[in-house]
Every structure is written in structure tokens, then in C-alpha cells.
Design an enzyme around this catalytic site. Structure first.
Site, PDB file in Angstrom:
ATOM      1  N   ARG A 187       0.856  -1.184   0.000  1.00 28.94           N
ATOM      2  CA  ARG A 187       0.000   0.000   0.000  1.00 28.94           C
ATOM      3  C   ARG A 187       0.893   1.235   0.000  1.00 28.94           C
ATOM      4  NH1 ARG A 187      -2.245   0.570   5.376  1.00 28.94           N
ATOM      5  NH2 ARG A 187      -0.952   2.433   5.557  1.00 28.94           N
TER       6      ARG A 187
ATOM      7  N   HIS B  53      -3.879   4.233   4.570  1.00 31.07           N
ATOM      8  CA  HIS B  53      -4.997   3.278   4.590  1.00 31.07           C
ATOM      9  C   HIS B  53      -6.260   3.957   4.079  1.00 31.07           C
ATOM     10  CE1 HIS B  53      -7.496  -0.044   5.918  1.00 31.07           C
ATOM     11  NE2 HIS B  53      -8.267   0.822   6.540  1.00 31.07           N
TER      12      HIS B  53
ATOM     13  N   TYR C 117       3.839   5.276  11.572  1.00 31.92           N
ATOM     14  CA  TYR C 117       4.139   3.871  11.878  1.00 31.92           C
ATOM     15  C   TYR C 117       4.961   3.173  10.791  1.00 31.92           C
ATOM     16  CZ  TYR C 117      -0.020   3.243   8.892  1.00 31.92           C
ATOM     17  OH  TYR C 117      -0.933   3.291   7.856  1.00 31.92           O
TER      18      TYR C 117
END
Length: 405
Positions: free
Chosen positions: A294, A298, A307
Site C-alpha cells: 500500500r 490506509h 508507523y
């Protein structure tokens, strides 16, 4: 000896696990087993390397014409441009949220183009590329994220279900649908029907996904479980979801599991085509793990920099699905600069059309919540509608009388 001692031979009095019991792997072993390399390997089906070189596979190869290669490139470029425009529209306040697919174009286009017209697809909320392959215009997706509708297409005629927001729930829906295909005698020959359901690596931690796999295995349901493993379930990495590669979970249910290079559109096409053919001929379910990444957040409400390391994303940029096909087209003289310029111009036109549509989406009337839920009107529903409209009219009356207090 307790099971805990089997995994800790160093404990006092522990002689180690019995021969038939495997020791618990270390965290490093878990991560190594979950990751695939850019070179592929025995467990990763790849037909187009990150450098754009065409390779073969003993079990999953496919003949693709030059025209089909150009079409696959066009699909990925236009879908990416639509995705980027959706992202920009959300940042400008025109959409409530957007779910990017950046980096996952090859997995979605490959799987979508592998489907036959009679097949059925069940998406999550990120399958803009599969929607494109099923003939759904990107404008029809915008309303979901603007909050003006829940999806404006007919799932039956398009053979593409509405987006599912509840994580993993679409797997149960797809399994039930596929069971119906078997019960109705629509499988058992090359022209039969099959179902494919899309979900992410994080969804594999949901009970709905496992229940779906249990039922599909028991009833030999013709369903392909297509897991887009993009390495991150929002902020949780893959190693927090599983100790083994996701495709290996299929063996526990009694059906095949395959890991494919999800950044390779040819491999995604070949593996999904094979899996759908297996299902429509009555050979039961298949799990595909499309190993991809990805490249964006998100959703637009997420900040992946909190993160995720930047160098991880930079490493995956070298495996970009669009660029590797572009390099292949150039190297093999399948497309010239005029072709690429034409696709870029078409992408600009699509972006402009999406923007114009989004700015001019009509606001739905308030009574639509009563007219677009149930097929037939009822006395109770009519009374609720009348009460609600009278309530809204009261605000208009106050405004005319000098403003709402």
C-alpha cells in the site's frame, strides 16, 4: 510437561518439544517467512520482474497479445489517475473520505480482467480497479465517499456487489452467493459461474473470513478468496496478523493456496484465471495471496508516517506495477511514445470529468431514506415519511417568519 515448556527448551526441567511438535519460531523467523523478495522464489508466482523482464512459470503461464498488454497498461494508468483525483478531491473537502489503491493496480486489474461476464465479484472498499474492469464508471464510486449514496450501480447486472465497509463481511456474502451457484447447478463446466471476493491482510484476522472459508470448503463453493496483502492492516504490520504466509492458511481448510506477485499484472491475471476456472468447473474454493504494498495511507484519515519507515516505501517504489509494464512495453517495442502520450491525455480527461461530476453531484432529497430502502411502501413507512417531512417543513416556516432561533 506443559505446552508452554514445549516452546521454551531452556526452561528448568524441560527436555524440549516432542519430535512431532514444532518449536515456536522466533520473531525473526516469522518475519523472514512472511516476506517475499523481489526475485520471487518457489512460493511467489511471477511472470514480469520489477525490471520489466518477461519470465515463465511451470504452472501459471499465460499467452497475452501485444494489444492485451497495452490494454492492461491503459487500465492501470487510468485507474491510478482516478484514484489520485479521488484523493485530491477529499483533501479539498469535496469527499468525506477516500480509500486509496495506489500500488495495488496490478493485483486488481489482473484479477478483474481474469473474470468472465457471468462471474460475480464481492469487493471491500478499495476495489476501484476491479469496479473499472466490471464496467462501473469511476463517477459511480464518488457518491459513496461523498455521502450521497451507497453505490449507484445494479450489482446483478454489473456482476459486482456494492462496496462493503464492515471488515471481512463480504467473504460471508460471497460464500453464500457461491453456495447458491453450486446449488443451482451453475458449476461443473468451463462455461460455469464462479465468485471472487476481495479483502486485505488485516481482514484475515476477522472471524467472518474464517467462517467463510470453513463453509466454502465444506460445500465446495466456487469462490476465489483474493487477499490483497499490502503489508499493513492500517498501522499493524503483517507479522502482527500471522506466523505463516497467508496463502498457507488454505491448507488448513482443505483447498489450494497460492502466493502471487501482486505488483505483476500478468501473474495476477494468470493465477486468478486459473483459480476461477477451477471454481467454475466444480473443484471448490481457492485462496490467492497477492503480495503487494500500500503506497499511500490506509484512508485519507490515516497518517502512515507515524508507523511506517520511509525507506520501506522507497524500496517498494522500485517494484511499481505500472512502471514495470511500461518498461516491458518499451523494451519489446510493443508501444511507442505516441501511445503513452495518448494514455496520459486520456487520463487527464478522466480526471477533469471526475472533478466536474463531483462538484455537481446533486444533493439527495431527505425523503430518499424512505423511498430507497424497502421495495414496497407500507403504512408505517408512509406515516414516518409524512411526520419527518412535516418536521423539516417547520424549519422552513420559522425561517420565513424571521429566522430559526
Amino acid at each position: 510437561m506443559s505446552p508452554e515448556q514445549w516452546t521454551r527448551p531452556e526452561a528448568e526441567g524441560a527436555a524440549g518439544p516432542p519430535a512431532a511438535i514444532a518449536a515456536k519460531p522466533t520473531r525473526e523467523q516469522v518475519i523472514a517467512g512472511l516476506r517475499a523478495t523481489s526475485e520471487g522464489g518457489a512460493d511467489l508466482v511471477q511472470l514480469l520482474t520489477p525490471e520489466g523482464q518477461r519470465v515463465t512459470h511451470p504452472d501459471f503461464d499465460i499467452d497475452v497479445s501485444d494489444a492485451q498488454l497495452r490494454d492492461l497498461y491503459r487500465d492501470m494508468v487510468l485507474v491510478r489517475r482516478a484514484d489520485r483525483e479521488g484523493n485530491a478531491l477529499q483533501r479539498q473537502g469535496q469527499l468525506g473520505i477516500w480509500v486509496p489503491l495506489l500500488g495495488q493496480e496490478a493485483a486488481q486489474i489482473g484479477a478483474g480482467r481474469a473474470m468472465q461476464p457471468q462471474d460475480m465479484a464481492f469487493p471491500s472498499y478499495r476495489e476501484h480497479g476491479v469496479a473499472w474492469c466490471r464496467g462501473i464508471d469511476p463517477t459511480e464510486v464518488l457518491g459513496i465517499f461523498r455521502g450521497t449514496d451507497h453505490g449507484s450501480w445494479d450489482p446483478n447486472s454489473m456482476r459486482f456487489h456494492l462496496y462493503t465497509i464492515v471488515i471481512g463481511n463480504q467473504c460471508l456474502n460471497a460464500t453464500g452467493y457461491a453456495m447458491g451457484q453450486r446449488f443451482d447447478g451453475k458449476v461443473g463446466d468451463p462455461n460455469g459461474e464462479a465468485t471472487v471476493v476481495f479483502f486485505g491482510d488485516g481482514a484475515t484476522s476477522q472471524g467472518d473470513v474464517h467462517e467463510a472459508m470453513v463453509w466454502s470448503a465444506v460445500y465446495d463453493a466456487p469462490v476465489v478468496f483474493f487477499c490483497q496483502n499490502n503489508q499493513w492492516a492500517i498501522s499493524e504490520p503483517l507479522e502482527r496478523q500471522t506466523r505463516v504466509p497467508l496463502y498457507r492458511r488454505a491448507s488448513g481448510y482443505g483447498f489450494p493456496g497460492i502466493r502471487v506477485d501482486g505488483n505483476d499484472v500478468l501473474a495476477s491475471l494468470a493465477v486468478t484465471k486459473w483459480a476461477l476456472d477451477e471454481c467454475r468447473q466444480g473443484n471448490g474454493p481457492v485462496l490467492i495471496e497477492a503480495f503487494t504494498y500500500r503506497m499511500d495511507a490506509h484512508t485519507t484519515s490515516d497518517d502512515p508516517t507515524r508507523y511506517r519507515l520511509a525507506d520501506e516505501q522507497e524500496a517498494w517504489k522500485l517494484k511499481d506495477p505500472i512502471e514495470r509494464l511500461r518498461v516491458h512495453l518499451v523494451r519489446e517495442q510493443i508501444a511507442d511514445q505516441g501511445f503513452f502520450d495518448g494514455i496520459d491525455a486520456e487520463a487527464d480527461e478522466l480526471a477533469a470529468r471526475l472533478r466536474d461530476y463531483c462538484f455537481n453531484i446533486p444533493e439527495p432529497p431527505p425523503e430518499r431514506m424512505f423511498t430507497e430502502v424497502y421495495v414496497e411502501d407500507t403504512r408505517q413507512l408512509a406515516a414516518q415519511r409524512e411526520d419527518y417531512l412535516q418536521y423539516l417543513a417547520g424549519f422552513a416556516d420559522e425561517a420565513k417568519a424571521g429566522g430559526v432561533r
